[in-house]
Design a protein around this motif. Structure first.
Motif, PDB file in Angstrom:
ATOM      1  N   LEU A 142       0.899  -1.195   0.182  1.00  0.00           N
ATOM      2  CA  LEU A 142      -0.060  -0.088  -0.086  1.00  0.00           C
ATOM      3  C   LEU A 142       1.147   1.075   0.151  1.00  0.00           C
ATOM      4  O   LEU A 142       1.783   1.292   0.901  1.00  0.00           O
ATOM      5  N   VAL A 143       0.729   2.021  -0.989  1.00  0.00           N
ATOM      6  CA  VAL A 143       1.374   3.275  -0.985  1.00  0.00           C
ATOM      7  C   VAL A 143       0.517   4.420  -0.669  1.00  0.00           C
ATOM      8  O   VAL A 143      -0.343   4.707  -1.237  1.00  0.00           O
ATOM      9  N   VAL A 186      -2.750   2.275  -4.241  1.00  0.00           N
ATOM     10  CA  VAL A 186      -2.095   3.585  -4.147  1.00  0.00           C
ATOM     11  C   VAL A 186      -3.204   4.497  -3.542  1.00  0.00           C
ATOM     12  O   VAL A 186      -4.373   4.619  -4.076  1.00  0.00           O
ATOM     13  N   ALA A 187      -2.967   5.087  -2.254  1.00  0.00           N
ATOM     14  CA  ALA A 187      -4.178   5.929  -1.630  1.00  0.00           C
ATOM     15  C   ALA A 187      -3.390   7.348  -1.321  1.00  0.00           C
ATOM     16  O   ALA A 187      -2.215   7.376  -1.244  1.00  0.00           O
ATOM     17  N   ILE A 199       2.915  -4.648   3.423  1.00  0.00           N
ATOM     18  CA  ILE A 199       3.676  -3.477   3.423  1.00  0.00           C
ATOM     19  C   ILE A 199       3.360  -2.279   2.844  1.00  0.00           C
ATOM     20  O   ILE A 199       2.289  -1.905   2.043  1.00  0.00           O
ATOM     21  N   VAL A 200       3.621  -1.315   3.853  1.00  0.00           N
ATOM     22  CA  VAL A 200       3.058   0.035   3.519  1.00  0.00           C
ATOM     23  C   VAL A 200       4.349   1.047   3.259  1.00  0.00           C
ATOM     24  O   VAL A 200       5.175   1.184   4.161  1.00  0.00           O
ATOM     25  N   LEU A 201       4.120   1.762   2.431  1.00  0.00           N
ATOM     26  CA  LEU A 201       5.200   2.909   2.083  1.00  0.00           C
ATOM     27  C   LEU A 201       4.222   4.013   2.101  1.00  0.00           C
ATOM     28  O   LEU A 201       3.395   4.463   1.409  1.00  0.00           O
ATOM     29  N   LEU A 238       6.958   1.292   6.049  1.00  0.00           N
ATOM     30  CA  LEU A 238       8.220   2.175   5.846  1.00  0.00           C
ATOM     31  C   LEU A 238       7.740   3.739   5.691  1.00  0.00           C
ATOM     32  O   LEU A 238       7.106   4.071   4.589  1.00  0.00           O
ATOM     33  N   ASP A 239       7.787   4.373   6.846  1.00  0.00           N
ATOM     34  CA  ASP A 239       7.146   5.656   6.850  1.00  0.00           C
ATOM     35  C   ASP A 239       8.506   6.905   6.633  1.00  0.00           C
ATOM     36  O   ASP A 239       9.374   6.833   7.483  1.00  0.00           O
TER      37      ASP A 239
END
Lengths: 429, 257
Positions: free
Chosen positions: A192-193, A217-218, A251-253, A283-284
Motif C-alpha cells: 500500500l502506497v 495507492v491511496a 507492506i506500507v510505504l 516504511l514511513d
C-alpha cells in the motif's frame, strides 16, 4: 610512455563549473575528433555528473605529425576552447596526472575509490561507456586500448576481493533490506502506497522488483493516486478506505506531506484488530512522520522511518571506508602490473631484435674459431667454449634489458633509451 | 565400536558450534567449511556409534536426526546462523543422554510387536518435529527481538525472515501433532491389551500433558488464528515436556545408572 590524465571532479571543482565543462553525449564524437587531430594523440573522454576527465596518450617511439606538447596546458586550452570559456577560468580547476600517476588515477576512478559515494557501482560502467564511445570515434590507440580494459579488470577485482561495494547506500534501497528481514516471498503480498512523494517513487521502484501480488495507492487527491497507480502498475483506492486497506496490506510505504501523523496509536489499534494476516511492515519515509512510532512492536507491526533507513546508509558507508586501504593496495598492485606489462609490450620487439642480432654474431665468431682450431679440440673443449660465449652474451645483454624494463622517461628532446639502443646497436626497424 | 564414545561426536559438534559462532562475527569461507567438516564428522561418528551401540537411546537418535537437519540447513542456508540454534539443542540432548546414562533413555516399547514398533516410530518422528519446532521458535524469538531493537540488516546473527521461521514452526507442529496423536492412540490400545505399564507412570502422564499442549497449540493456531511469539513459546514448553517424557520416568524410578 607518454600518458596524461587531465580533468576536474567533485573533489576539486564546484558543480557550477563542472556543468560548464562537461560533454554531452552528442558532443563527444566532435570533441574526440578535435582532440586527437589537434594534439596527434590517442584519447578517451570520461564525462559524468561528478567528473570530466580526458585521458590522452602518445606512444613515444611512434612518429608524430604534431609539434604540440602533450601537457596540462595544451589540454586545458582545448577544454576552454571547446566550451568557449577563457582558459584562466578553466585551468585552476584542473588536475594533471602523468604516466604512472595517470594509470593509478584511472584505476582509482574505475574502482570507485574517487567517487562521491565510495564503492558505488555506476562509475565502472561509465568508464566502460567512455572507452566504447572513444572506440567508435577512433579515439584510443595502443596505449589506451591496453589501459581501459585493464581498468575494468581492476574495478572488478576491487569489487570482488574487498567489501567496498557491499550494502545499500541509498535510503530507498535500504528499505528493501528491512522488508526482507520480515518477509521471504512476495508473490502473495500487497503493498500500500500512501502519498506520492519523490522519495516514495524511488522506494517503490525498489519494492516493485520484489514482484508483489498487488500495489494499492491511496492519496488525498484521487487524480494523484490514479497517476501514481498508472506509473507503478497498481490500483488507486479512495482515501476514505485507508483503514480498510491498512488492515489488508502487508507492506506500507508512506510518503505524504501531512504536518501531523495520519495514523495515531489509537487509530492503528483499531486497524490492527481487523487484521488477520501476518506481520505488517511500514516504511514511513515522510517528514514529518505519518505513523505514530509507538506502534512498532517488532513482530506484528514493524515500523521503520527515515532515520532507521539512514542508519543503514551510514553503517554501509562506514563499512566501506574500512575497505579503502585493501582496495588501494589492489590498485597499486595493478598499476605496477600494467606498467610492467606495457614496458614489456613496447620493448619486447627491441629486446628480441637485440638478442637475435647478438646471437647471430656469437654463432659466427664461434664457428670461425672452431674452423681455425679444427682437430685440436676435444668434444668437452668445444662445449666449454660454446657455453663461455653464451654466458658472455647473456652478461652483456643483462644491463640494457634491465634498463629497458625500468621506466625511462624521455629527455628534453623527446629521445628515449629505446632510441639510444637502436642507434648504439644499429638495430633495423 | 572402534573406540567411539559419546564424547567423540559431542566434541565434534561443540567444535562445529564454536566455528559457526566465530563465522557469524568474522565471516570467512574457511570457517564455514571447517564448521561443516566438524558437523559432518560428528554425524559420521554418531552414525557408527548408533549402528553398534546397544541399547539405543531415544535422545541419541533424536540428536542424530537433528544433526542431519543441521547439516541440511548449513548447506542450504550457508550464510545464516543455522547451527548456532540447532547445535546447542543437539548438544543438550547428548548432555542429557550422558547425564542419565545410556540405559536411561533407551527405547522402551510397551510391546515388542509390529504395533509397538509403529508406536515408537511415530513418537520418535513427532519428537523430531518438536525439536525442529524448537529451533524455529528460538530463531523466531531472536529475529523478533532483532526487529524490535531495529538491528541493522546484516548485523548480528543472520537468520531467515520472520515469515520463513513462522512457517517452519507451523509446519513442524502440523507434522508433529498427527504423528503424536497416532502414536498416543496406538500406545493406549497397546496398554489396554497388555497392561505392562501403569496409567500413573510418569512417562504416560507427561506424554498426555505433551499431547494436550500440542492440542492447545493447534487450537490457538487454527481456531484463534494466533501466531508469532505465543506459539513459539508454547513450542518451547512442548519441547521441555518432551524432555520430561524422556528423562522423568527413569529419574523417578531410581536415577541414572
Amino acid at each position: 610512455m607518454n600518458l596524461l590524465a587531465v580533468g576536474c571532479s567533485h573533489r576539486t571543482t564546484p558543480v557550477a563549473v563542472r556543468e560548464r565543462l562537461g560533454f554531452r553525449e552528442d558532443q563527444l564524437p566532435r570533441a574526440l575528433d578535435a582532440l586527437t587531430s589537434r594534439l596527434d594523440c590517442e584519447a578517451v573522454i570520461l564525462s559524468t555528473c561528478n567528473r570530466v576527465e580526458m585521458y590522452v596518450g602518445r606512444v613515444l617511439d611512434h612518429p608524430t605529425r604534431s609539434t604540440a606538447l602533450l601537457d596540462g596546458d595544451a589540454l586545458a586550452g582545448f577544454l576552454a576552447e571547446f566550451h568557449s570559456l577563457p582558459i584562466e577560468e578553466v585551468r585552476p580547476h584542473l588536475y594533471v596526472y602523468h604516466n604512472a600517476d595517470a594509470v593509478r588515477h584511472l584505476f582509482r576512478v574505475a574502482a570507485s575509490l574517487d567517487s562521491l559515494i565510495v564503492g558505488e557501482g555506476q562509475i565502472a560502467g561509465q568508464v566502460k561507456t567512455a572507452y566504447e564511445m572513444g572506440q567508435k570515434c577512433a579515439g584510443p590507440g595502443p596505449m589506451l586500448h591496453a589501459l581501459f580494459p585493464h581498468a575494468r579488470r581492476v574495478a572488478k577485482r576491487v569489487r570482488t576481493e574487498t567489501g567496498i561495494s557491499r550494502g545499500h547506500v541509498s535510503v530507498s534501497s535500504a528499505a528493501v533490506d528491512y522488508v526482507r528481514q520480515v518477509f521471504d516471498h512476495f508473490g502473495d503480498k500487497t503493498i500500500l502506497v500512501i502519498g506520492a512523494g519523490k522519495m516514495g517513487e524511488l522506494t517503490l521502484r525498489h519494492l516493485r522488483r520484489l514482484e508483489p501480488r498487488r500495489i494499492l495507492v491511496a492519496n488525498r487527491s484521487p487524480e494523484k493516486a490514479a497517476s501514481v497507480a498508472r506509473g507503478c502498475g497498481g490500483e488507486a483506492v479512495p482515501w476514505e478506505r485507508l483503514d480498510e486497506m491498512l488492515a489488508r496490506a502487508d507492506i506500507v510505504l508512506s510518503t505524504t506531506g501531512a504536518p501531523e501523523p495520519i495514523v495515531t496509536l489509537e487509530r492503528y489499534r483499531r486497524i490492527a484488530a481487523q487484521r488477520d494476516g501476518g506481520p505488517l511492515v511500514i516504511l514511513d519515509i515522510a517528514v514529518p512522520r505519518d505513523f505514530d512510532p509507538r506502534i512498532h512492536d517488532g513482530e506484528t507491526t514493524c515500523l521503520f522511518n527515515i532515520d532507521d533507513l539512514k542508519r543503514i546508509q551510514e553503517a554501509t558507508l562506514a563499512d566501506r571506508r574500512k575497505h579503502i586501504a585493501p582496495a588501494e593496495a589492489v590498485v597499486e598492485q595493478e598499476t605496477q602490473r600494467f606498467l610492467k606489462e606495457w614496458r614489456r609490450r613496447r620493448n619486447g620487439p627491441v629486446i628480441e631484435r637485440l638478442t637475435q642480432d647478438l646471437e647471430a654474431k656469437r654463432e659466427d665468431v664461434v664457428r670461425n674459431l672452431f674452423a681455425r682450431l679444427n682437430g685440436r679440440l676435444t668434444e668437452g673443449d668445444r662445449k666449454f667454449i660454446e657455453y663461455a660465449f653464451v654466458k658472455l652474451q647473456n652478461q652483456f645483454l643483462h644491463g640494457p634489458i634491465s634498463a629497458l624494463t625500468e621506466d625511462q622517461p624521455a629527455d628534453a628532446s623527446g629521445h628515449t633509451l629505446l632510441d639510444a639502443l637502436r642507434k648504439l646497436f644499429r638495430l633495423r626497424e | 565400536m572402534y573406540g567411539i564414545s559419546l564424547v567423540c561426536f559431542a566434541t565434534s559438534y561443540t567444535a562445529a558450534l564454536g566455528l559457526e559462532v566465530w563465522c557469524q562475527f568474522r565471516p570467512r569461507r574457511i570457517l564455514y567449511f571447517l564448521g561443516l567438516l566438524f558437523g559432518a564428522a560428528g554425524l559420521a561418528t554418531q552414525s557408527v556409534y548408533l549402528a553398534f551401540q546397544r541399547p539405543v537411546g531415544w535422545m541419541l537418535i533424536l540428536a542424530w536426526v537433528l544433526a542431519i537437519f543441521y547439516l541440511y540447513g548449513a548447506l542450504h542456508y550457508q550464510r545464516l546462523a543455522w547451527g548456532v540454534f540447532v547445535l546447542p539443542v543437539i548438544l543438550g540432548l547428548l548432555g542429557l543422554s550422558l547425564l542419565f546414562g545410556p540405559e536411561a533413555d533407551q527405547l522402551s516399547l510397551p510391546d515388542a510387536s509390529f504395533w509397538g514398533e509403529v508406536h515408537a516410530a511415530l513418537l520418535l518422528l513427532a519428537a523430531v518435529g518438536v525439536c525442529v519446532g524448537l529451533c524455529a521458535s528460538l530463531m523466531y524469538l531472536f529475529r523478533a527481538w532483532q526487529l524490535r531493537a531495529k538491528t541493522l540488516p546484516g548485523r548480528g546473527l543472520r537468520l531467515p525472515s520472520l515469515e520463513r521461521l513462522e512457517q517452519m514452526n507451523r509446519r513442524a507442529i502440523d507434522w508433529s501433532f498427527p504423528l503424536l496423536t497416532a502414536g498416543v492412540v496406538i500406545g493406549l490400545f497397546l496398554m489396554i491389551q497388555h497392561p505392562l505399564t501403569a496409567w500413573t507412570d510418569p512417562r504416560v502422564l507427561s506424554t498426555a500433558v505433551l499431547w494436550l499442549t500440542f492440542l492447545l497449540m493447534v487450537v490457538l493456531r487454527y481456531g484463534w488464528r494466533l501466531r508469532g511469539r505465543l506459539v513459539a513459546l508454547l513450542t518451547i514448553v512442548a519441547f521441555l515436556l518432551l524432555v520430561c517424557c524422556l528423562v522423568l520416568g527413569h529419574s523417578l524410578r531410581g536415577g541414572a545408572t
